[in-house]
Design an enzyme around this catalytic site. Structure first.
Site, mmCIF file in Angstrom:
data_model
loop_
_atom_site.group_PDB
_atom_site.id
_atom_site.type_symbol
_atom_site.label_atom_id
_atom_site.label_comp_id
_atom_site.label_asym_id
_atom_site.label_seq_id
_atom_site.Cartn_x
_atom_site.Cartn_y
_atom_site.Cartn_z
ATOM 1 N N GLU A 1 0.834 -1.202 0.000
ATOM 2 C CA GLU A 1 0.000 0.000 0.000
ATOM 3 C C GLU A 1 0.873 1.258 0.000
ATOM 4 O O GLU A 1 0.549 2.253 -0.653
ATOM 5 C CB GLU A 1 -0.918 0.009 1.224
ATOM 6 C CG GLU A 1 -1.949 -1.104 1.254
ATOM 7 C CD GLU A 1 -1.440 -2.356 1.945
ATOM 8 O OE1 GLU A 1 -0.204 -2.526 2.029
ATOM 9 O OE2 GLU A 1 -2.263 -3.163 2.384
ATOM 10 N N GLY B 1 13.620 -4.316 -0.595
ATOM 11 C CA GLY B 1 13.676 -3.116 -1.423
ATOM 12 C C GLY B 1 14.397 -3.245 -2.749
ATOM 13 O O GLY B 1 14.634 -2.230 -3.411
ATOM 14 N N GLU B 2 14.730 -4.466 -3.174
ATOM 15 C CA GLU B 2 15.487 -4.627 -4.419
ATOM 16 C C GLU B 2 14.694 -5.303 -5.528
ATOM 17 O O GLU B 2 15.215 -5.510 -6.620
ATOM 18 C CB GLU B 2 16.756 -5.447 -4.157
ATOM 19 C CG GLU B 2 17.759 -4.783 -3.236
ATOM 20 C CD GLU B 2 19.073 -5.560 -3.194
ATOM 21 O OE1 GLU B 2 20.094 -4.998 -3.633
ATOM 22 O OE2 GLU B 2 19.055 -6.712 -2.732
ATOM 23 N N GLU C 1 4.741 -4.629 -11.425
ATOM 24 C CA GLU C 1 6.167 -4.338 -11.302
ATOM 25 C C GLU C 1 6.977 -5.194 -12.279
ATOM 26 O O GLU C 1 7.899 -4.709 -12.935
ATOM 27 C CB GLU C 1 6.640 -4.577 -9.872
ATOM 28 C CG GLU C 1 6.114 -3.570 -8.872
ATOM 29 C CD GLU C 1 6.653 -3.789 -7.474
ATOM 30 O OE1 GLU C 1 6.969 -2.799 -6.810
ATOM 31 O OE2 GLU C 1 6.765 -4.950 -7.051
#
EC number: 2.4.99.12
Length: 439
Positions: free
Chosen positions: A66, A321-322, A350
């Site tokens: 979110e 985060g990658e 994504e």
């Protein structure tokens, strides 16, 4: 509505009475590393920053998915209204660790207050937001009623509700309460037609429901990249001679399916490598440990381990985060959280934005609208499987035929570009009309 007020008063009394126990629970979570070691008082409404003068808009997202969907909106808001202070809150520690690096300069971050009367009143009393924008499905009664009492406009973006939540809110006890809560919103932007129907059935005022599209499509489109990291470039170079696929956002048990398919594929594609990205880093470490006990060679990302030989064909990512960058390493992406009943899928856009051929399971929950929209635009943009054998056959076809792989990659990318166009500005126009104009 009177019954809704009665149920709310009961909820408020219960949360007020339970506040001491809830506060103790937060302290316990802090000791277990589940809350920020220094900033945990923010969860009780205690601020750790000064409120700047002028207007302030509060964006709230519970977790990473979110939060990432909110980032493009925050970035656009920051550009279009530079005099406006933006405050973002998240609930989970893992979301904060990633999102803190994505927020534009000047945007404030706090951990979200618990939905107890004291914490909410303390938070609102300090920050005094001029508008509150909530992501997806955070219907907290004390927050919503307190904001309404202070005449603060409320928006619910990417509004959605799981089947279980819809059934629960539809019950005779909770329907009056949710009807009361939804009546306090100035804007509800559902992420699909089905979700819009859900909110109408829960008696949301029809004039506040407006469709604009799913913000999760634009997470990548409005991402300001700092460039590919050196380690990702090195990984891509290591894998340049191999057939690579990535299995991302895996929940517990799904890695067994992926590893089973990988072992079958090695018979026909001995030069194939799978990149395994579990939803939680600790799970990745457990996977690597288990495989090593079984005598398999595994490279673990957090240790910067290399694929030193042809015997190492499993790369486990135990970092956060990658994922966006990792999708650019592999031409095929299998999206987890979708293999077993009870799971609800993960964001496909994504991987599509990165130009991957996209594969997912059949248990996609509230992402079913995304799968349907992509498949309607081009059936090759998303491949679904229901068994391990179906996944193996789909993978075998893509790894064996470069032309077929390229066709699927192109389909995913083109559908992503088509669906993501205009979403941001549709939502921006709605916010201007229903939220920012309200004084």
């Amino acid at each position: 509505m009177e019954l809704g007020v009665l149920v709310y008063r009961l909820y408020r009394a219960l949360t007020y009475g339970a506040s001491p126990l809830i506060n103790l629970h937060i302290r316990w979570r802090r000791l277990r590393g589940q809350e920020h070691f220094r900033r945990w008082p923010e969860r009780l409404g205690h601020p750790s920053a000064v409120r700047p003068p002028g207007s302030l808009v509060w964006f709230h997202a519970v977790s990473l998915g979110e939060g990432m969907a909110a980032i493009p909106m925050i970035r656009l808001c920051n550009e279009m209204k530079p005099d406006l202070t933006i405050l973002m809150t998240t609930t989970t520690l893992s979301a904060f660790e990633v999102i803190k690096n994505e927020l534009p300069v000047g945007v404030l971050h706090q951990f979200a207050p618990l939905d107890t009367p004291v914490a909410i009143d303390r938070f609102l009393g300090h920050w005094k937001p001029n508008a509150i924008i909530i992501m997806e499905n955070e219907l907290w009664p004390n927050l919503i009623m307190a904001a309404s009492g202070l005449l603060i406009p409320l928006a619910l973006l990417n509004a959605r509700m799981s089947t279980e939540s819809f059934k629960r809110w539809s019950s005779p006890l909770f329907l009056p309460l949710v009807s009361l809560l939804l009546s306090k919103f100035s804007l509800i932007a559902p992420l699909s037609t089905l979700q819009g129907i859900h909110f109408q059935l829960l008696q949301a005022p029809p004039f506040v429901i407006h469709f604009a599209g799913d913000l999760k499509y634009v997470v990548n489109k409005f991402h300001v990249s700092s460039g590919t990291s050196e380690s990702i470039r090195a990984l891509k170079e290591e894998l340049s001679e191999m057939k690579v696929w990535i299995a991302s956002s895996l929940h517990r048990g799904e890695e067994e399916v992926i590893l089973g398919v990988h072992n079958m594929l090695l018979n026909s594609h001995p030069d194939s490598v799978v990149i395994i990205v579990p939803r939680h880093p600790h799970h990745g470490q457990q996977i690597a440990q288990k495989l090593r006990k079984e005598g398999q060679s595994v490279a673990l990302r957090s240790q910067n381990e290399k694929l030193t030989s042809r015997k190492t064909n499993i790369y486990v990512v135990d970092t956060l985060g990658e994922l966006r960058e990792l999708y650019r390493v592999a031409p095929i992406a299998v999206i987890g959280g979708s293999f077993f009943p009870g799971l609800t899928g993960h964001n496909l856009s994504e991987a599509a934005a990165a130009g991957c051929a996209v594969i997912t399971g059949c248990h996609v929950g509230h992402f079913s609208h995304m799968v349907k929209a992509m498949q309607q635009a081009n059936p090759l943009s998303v491949t679904q499987f229901s068994t391990k054998l179906e996944l193996k056959e789909a993978m075998d076809s893509l790894l064996s035929n470069p032309e077929i792989l390229e066709t699927h990659q192109k389909a995913s990318k083109e559908v992503y570009e088509s669906l993501s166009n205009c979403i941001m500005f549709n939502i921006w126009n709605l916010l201007n009309l229903h939220i920012f104009r309200v004084k």
